[in-house]
Design an enzyme around this catalytic site. Sequence first.
Site, PDB file in Angstrom:
ATOM      1  N   LYS A  19       0.847  -1.191   0.043  1.00 41.77           N
ATOM      2  CA  LYS A  19       0.003   0.141  -0.102  1.00 41.77           C
ATOM      3  C   LYS A  19       1.030   1.269  -0.074  1.00 41.77           C
ATOM      4  O   LYS A  19       0.617   2.150  -0.810  1.00 41.77           O
ATOM      5  CB  LYS A  19      -1.138   0.022   1.320  1.00 41.77           C
ATOM      6  CG  LYS A  19      -1.623   1.238   1.518  1.00 41.77           C
ATOM      7  CD  LYS A  19      -1.376   2.321   2.359  1.00 41.77           C
ATOM      8  CE  LYS A  19      -1.210   1.789   3.682  1.00 41.77           C
ATOM      9  NZ  LYS A  19      -0.899   2.691   4.673  1.00 41.77           N
ATOM     10  N   SER A  20       1.961   1.229   0.968  1.00 42.61           N
ATOM     11  CA  SER A  20       2.725   2.497   0.960  1.00 42.61           C
ATOM     12  C   SER A  20       3.357   2.566  -0.384  1.00 42.61           C
ATOM     13  O   SER A  20       3.630   4.075  -0.832  1.00 42.61           O
ATOM     14  CB  SER A  20       3.698   2.160   2.010  1.00 42.61           C
ATOM     15  OG  SER A  20       3.231   1.944   3.330  1.00 42.61           O
ATOM     16  N   GLY A  92      -4.213   7.157   5.736  1.00 40.48           N
ATOM     17  CA  GLY A  92      -3.313   8.237   6.205  1.00 40.48           C
ATOM     18  C   GLY A  92      -2.616   8.789   5.040  1.00 40.48           C
ATOM     19  O   GLY A  92      -2.265   9.852   4.942  1.00 40.48           O
ATOM     20  N   ARG A 121      -6.425  12.479  13.619  1.00 41.40           N
ATOM     21  CA  ARG A 121      -5.155  12.000  12.911  1.00 41.40           C
ATOM     22  C   ARG A 121      -4.264  13.096  12.775  1.00 41.40           C
ATOM     23  O   ARG A 121      -4.856  14.238  12.354  1.00 41.40           O
ATOM     24  CB  ARG A 121      -5.104  10.969  11.958  1.00 41.40           C
ATOM     25  CG  ARG A 121      -5.653   9.690  12.345  1.00 41.40           C
ATOM     26  CD  ARG A 121      -5.549   8.665  11.088  1.00 41.40           C
ATOM     27  NE  ARG A 121      -4.064   8.100  11.067  1.00 41.40           N
ATOM     28  CZ  ARG A 121      -3.716   7.199  10.041  1.00 41.40           C
ATOM     29  NH1 ARG A 121      -4.930   6.801   9.112  1.00 41.40           N
ATOM     30  NH2 ARG A 121      -2.632   6.948   9.777  1.00 41.40           N
ATOM     31  N   SER A 163       4.246  11.974  12.543  1.00 39.81           N
ATOM     32  CA  SER A 163       4.069  11.067  11.545  1.00 39.81           C
ATOM     33  C   SER A 163       5.119  11.246  10.210  1.00 39.81           C
ATOM     34  O   SER A 163       5.302  12.387   9.855  1.00 39.81           O
ATOM     35  CB  SER A 163       2.732  11.185  10.721  1.00 39.81           C
ATOM     36  OG  SER A 163       2.615  10.317   9.548  1.00 39.81           O
ATOM     37  N   ASP A 326       4.783  -0.718  12.053  1.00 44.40           N
ATOM     38  CA  ASP A 326       3.412  -1.228  11.487  1.00 44.40           C
ATOM     39  C   ASP A 326       3.476  -2.982  12.046  1.00 44.40           C
ATOM     40  O   ASP A 326       2.419  -3.489  12.098  1.00 44.40           O
ATOM     41  CB  ASP A 326       3.177  -1.201  10.175  1.00 44.40           C
ATOM     42  CG  ASP A 326       2.477  -0.028   9.735  1.00 44.40           C
ATOM     43  OD1 ASP A 326       2.077   0.789  10.657  1.00 44.40           O
ATOM     44  OD2 ASP A 326       2.523   0.531   8.548  1.00 44.40           O
ATOM     45  N   ARG A 399      -4.837  -3.798  11.083  1.00 50.82           N
ATOM     46  CA  ARG A 399      -3.669  -4.803  11.811  1.00 50.82           C
ATOM     47  C   ARG A 399      -3.945  -5.425  12.782  1.00 50.82           C
ATOM     48  O   ARG A 399      -3.603  -6.306  13.541  1.00 50.82           O
ATOM     49  CB  ARG A 399      -2.484  -3.730  12.112  1.00 50.82           C
ATOM     50  CG  ARG A 399      -2.174  -2.867  10.749  1.00 50.82           C
ATOM     51  CD  ARG A 399      -0.798  -2.718  10.349  1.00 50.82           C
ATOM     52  NE  ARG A 399      -0.397  -2.189   9.207  1.00 50.82           N
ATOM     53  CZ  ARG A 399      -0.565  -2.622   7.951  1.00 50.82           C
ATOM     54  NH1 ARG A 399      -0.526  -4.089   7.844  1.00 50.82           N
ATOM     55  NH2 ARG A 399       0.081  -2.073   6.991  1.00 50.82           N
TER      56      ARG A 399
END
EC number: 2.5.1.19
Length: 453
Positions: A19-20, A92, A121, A163, A326, A399
């Site tokens: 995904k990243s 995010g 967030r 972040s 993660d 997760r």
Amino acid sequence: MPIFPGAPVRGALTLPGSKSITNRALVLAALAERPVTLRGALFSRDTRIMVAALRELGFRVETDEAALTITVHGCGGEIPAREATIDVGNAGTAARFLTALVCLRRGGVYHFDGDAAMRARPIAGLLDALTQQGAEASARQFPFTLRTAGLAGGRVRLDASASSQLISALLLVAPRAATPLRVELIGDTVSKPFVTMTERMVSDFPARFAPHTRAADKPNPQAATARTAEAEAASAGGADAAVLDYEIEGDATAASYFAALPVVTGGGQLSLGGLKLGPDALQGDTAFIALLAERGLIRHEGRSISRSAADAPPHGIDADFNAFSDTFLTLAAIAPLLKGPTRITGIAHTRHQETDRVAGMARELRKLGQHVIETEDALEIHPRPLVPDQVIETYHDHRFAMSFGVLGCHDLRGDGQPWLSIKDPSCCGKTFPEFFDVLDSLRQSAAQTAAVS
């Protein structure tokens, strides 16, 4: 949903795309001057949010889920739509990257919102940095309206302590700033391998705008903890219409769940297709597999993960997970099966992700009878006999579902019957929609192998 325990796992699987990487590549492709096709792309809730947003912004995006490809027709740094409404859900990467992306447009008006969790967030640090470039935000959290003035470049100060995605957002769009953009960090950031991932992708992306991007860890005279990162534009015109390709690596965070399976099922061997390891790999979360191997929980050779029933009992681990946070939930969830305590540090920033992951993990482990010591930045888990017939709350966080789904594969009663259930397993759609199907397929394969032997 009840989880059926399995015999020592054996088999092979192909990991979904990262995904990243997929969401970073979608932004970079939108900035390119010719079409780019992403191959092995992830199709999940977060990537669909990014694709929908790019279309809302006027980009032409073609998807083929069967072939796992996404083709983006870039506009050379232009944002086609002058005004748009963008819903980022709880994604995010989409939230941070799109906020920076639209600021390339002069005179744009963009309305951003997300779900209830996204409204809590962190985004203020990025909005403050973009304000230094002339943007005007109606608020410092979701929802907000962003009036944009283009990216002039020059020096920008950024607080990315909450972040690493905040700095990645600027690094992704920096090549299209009017002049070189210099980002000076206020303090430090977390999950630094994701910043390195962004820098490498910007530098190596196969579109002709790709700049030479580097990060420099130079002390700031005013603040010893400050760091700097530079991205210089090096646009090249005249690109032809040929479609370029970009391959997406298999998800290293997803690999963590399957790396833990041989520990949970008492042995076995798995081959993880699509996983890229070694110095050329983009994902820092591969460190999880290296950690388990280093501490003797598994053996790993290339993409092969194994454990023998004859191996020494797996012991608890004391490790700093800041760089690959993660995956901390994977270790925490299986900690009840390890000998001695497990201590996980460097995870304070995960309190501000999809949910408060530190508090949530402590709560669910206690429900299972574990002794858990929780601090702001750490969890210490002391194994106790597991309490069966519990339903794990996932907090709408994929997760939690996947980590405890792996724990549920342990045959607690020795009869192959479920002892653990997962609430809202569909939350895995965020990054790995087929997770429980893959898990069940591996369980059935292991059962057939055990029956034959």
